[in-house]
Write an enzyme that holds these catalytic residues in place. Structure first.
Site, PDB file in Angstrom:
ATOM      1  N   GLY A 165     -20.303   1.328  -5.786  1.00  7.27           N
ATOM      2  CA  GLY A 165     -20.601   1.310  -7.213  1.00  7.27           C
ATOM      3  C   GLY A 165     -21.141   0.004  -7.733  1.00  7.27           C
ATOM      4  O   GLY A 165     -21.451  -0.121  -8.908  1.00  7.27           O
ATOM      5  N   PHE A 177     -13.344  -4.416   0.874  1.00  2.91           N
ATOM      6  CA  PHE A 177     -14.346  -3.730   0.044  1.00  2.91           C
ATOM      7  C   PHE A 177     -15.758  -4.060   0.525  1.00  2.91           C
ATOM      8  O   PHE A 177     -16.626  -4.416  -0.268  1.00  2.91           O
ATOM      9  CB  PHE A 177     -14.208  -4.114  -1.440  1.00  2.91           C
ATOM     10  N   PRO A 178     -16.027  -3.955   1.841  1.00  2.00           N
ATOM     11  CA  PRO A 178     -17.330  -4.392   2.368  1.00  2.00           C
ATOM     12  C   PRO A 178     -18.504  -3.579   1.871  1.00  2.00           C
ATOM     13  O   PRO A 178     -19.629  -4.067   1.859  1.00  2.00           O
ATOM     14  CB  PRO A 178     -17.165  -4.235   3.883  1.00  2.00           C
ATOM     15  N   LEU A 179     -18.247  -2.344   1.452  1.00  2.00           N
ATOM     16  CA  LEU A 179     -19.356  -1.507   1.015  1.00  2.00           C
ATOM     17  C   LEU A 179     -19.603  -1.628  -0.478  1.00  2.00           C
ATOM     18  O   LEU A 179     -20.604  -1.132  -0.989  1.00  2.00           O
ATOM     19  CB  LEU A 179     -19.087  -0.041   1.389  1.00  2.00           C
ATOM     20  N   TYR A 189       0.865  -1.180   0.000  1.00  2.00           N
ATOM     21  CA  TYR A 189       0.000   0.000   0.000  1.00  2.00           C
ATOM     22  C   TYR A 189       0.900   1.228   0.000  1.00  2.00           C
ATOM     23  O   TYR A 189       1.290   1.740   1.029  1.00  2.00           O
ATOM     24  CB  TYR A 189      -0.896   0.030   1.239  1.00  2.00           C
TER      25      TYR A 189
END
Length: 289
Positions: free
Chosen positions: A217, A212-214, A66
Site C-alpha cells: 500500500g 514489512f519488505p513489500l 504476536y
C-alpha cells in the site's frame, strides 16, 4: 529446466557463528487480524510453518507479543522437536494489552518476562537469536536495555543478540558494548530510509532482516508500474521482484516475508531463485527515486 523451490537458492548468510539460507520466514501473520488471537485457519497456519521448513527455511522470526503467544504456539505445534539447524529468532520490547493494543514493554522486568514467555511457549532452553526491539519513550535507556540483553545471554536464555527498529548510530553504539549478529528494521524497495544501517550491517557482516519488505500500500504508481514491468519480464509477481531486489541490495540481507498460507509461502521462497540484472535494478532505482 525447472528450478527446485528451496530457500537455499537465495544463497547463505552468517548469523554470528551460524550459516543459514538467505531467505527466512516471518511469523507475524500467523495470528488473527491485528496480530491478535488465534489464526483464521490454524491447520493451514501449521501447514505453512511445516512447509517452510520442508523448503529449506532455517530462520523463523517471531515474538511472544504476536498473538499473544499465538505465533510461538503455532510454530511449536508445527515443528517441535525442531531441526538441529533451525534458528528461532524472537523479539523483546513490545507488549500487548488484554484487548490487543500495543505498548512499550522496555523495562528490565518486561524484557525478562517476555524472554521467559518465549522459552516456555516455544519449548526451548535457549532462544538462538533475540532482538531488542527498540521503541522511543522507554523508561530505561537503550544502553540499560542492552545490558539486560547481555545478562540474558550470560544466563544462557538467549544465544545471540540482535537489534530491531534501531538507527545506524544505535547499532554503532551497541557494537562497542556487545557482539550484535543481526538487525531487523523497516526496509524495502519503497521504504529505503534505512539505507545507512543496511550498508553498516554489510560492512560488519551483520545479517539484516527487513520487516514489512513489500511495503504493501505504500508504493507510488510509478514504482508500482516499474515493479510490474520487471515482474512481467521475469514472469513473476511484484512481491517476488521485491524479494529479489532485497537479496541483490546487500550481501547480508535476509528477507523474512511472512504469510499464513502455503501457496503464498511457496511463491515467496521461489523468489530466492530470481536474479535481477543491472537493467532491472536501474529501472527500479529510477522509479523509486
Amino acid at each position: 529446466m525447472t528450478i527446485e523451490v528451496t530457500a537455499f537458492n537465495a544463497g547463505t548468510v552468517r548469523l554470528g557463528d551460524l550459516e543459514v539460507p538467505r531467505l527466512g520466514f516471518g511469523a507475524m501473520r500467523l495470528p488473527g487480524p491485528g496480530v491478535w488471537g488465534p489464526p483464521v485457519d490454524r491447520d493451514e497456519a501449521i501447514r505453512t510453518v511445516r512447509r517452510a521448513v520442508e523448503l529449506g527455511v532455517r530462520v523463523i522470526d517471531s515474538a511472544w507479543y504476536y498473538g499473544r503467544d499465538v505465533a510461538n504456539e503455532v510454530i511449536a505445534a508445527a515443528i517441535r522437536p525442531y531441526p538441529d539447524d533451525l534458528v528461532l529468532v524472537t523479539k523483546l520490547g513490545g507488549a500487548r494489552t488484554d484487548d490487543g493494543g500495543w505498548f512499550n514493554g522496555i523495562t528490565p522486568d518486561g524484557l525478562r518476562a517476555g524472554c521467559e514467555r518465549d522459552l516456555r511457549v516455544l519449548g526451548v532452553e535457549t532462544v538462538p537469536v533475540v532482538h531488542l526491539r527498540w521503541m522511543d519513550g522507554a523508561p530505561i535507556t537503550f544502553d540499560e536495555a542492552l545490558d539486560v540483553m547481555v545478562e540474558l545471554r550470560t544466563e544462557g536464555k538467549i544465544g545471540r543478540i540482535g537489534l530491531s527498529n534501531v538507527t545506524a548510530d544505535q547499532l554503532t553504539n551497541a557494537l562497542s558494548r556487545a557482539p550484535i549478529v543481526s538487525v531487523s528494521n523497516l526496509f524495502g524497495p519503497a521504504e529505503q530510509g534505512d539505507a545507512a544501517t543496511v550498508d553498516l550491517c554489510a560492512a560488519h557482516g551483520i545479517a539484516y532482516l527487513p520487516f514489512f519488505p513489500l511495503a504493501a500500500g505504500r508504493v507510488a504508481t510509478a514504482a508500482d508500474d516499474a515493479l510490474r514491468a520487471v515482474a512481467a519480464k521475469h514472469d513473476c509477481t511484484n512481491a517476488q521482484v521485491a524479494i529479489a531486489w532485497l537479496l541483490r541490495r546487500s550481501p547480508t540481507m535476509l528477507p523474512i516475508p511472512g504469510t499464513s498460507k502455503v501457496a503464498h509461502l511457496e511463491e515467496n521462497v521461489a523468489a530466492g531463485a530470481l536474479r535481477l540484472d543491472d537493467d532491472d535494478m536501474a529501472a527500479l532505482a529510477a522509479a523509486l527515486a
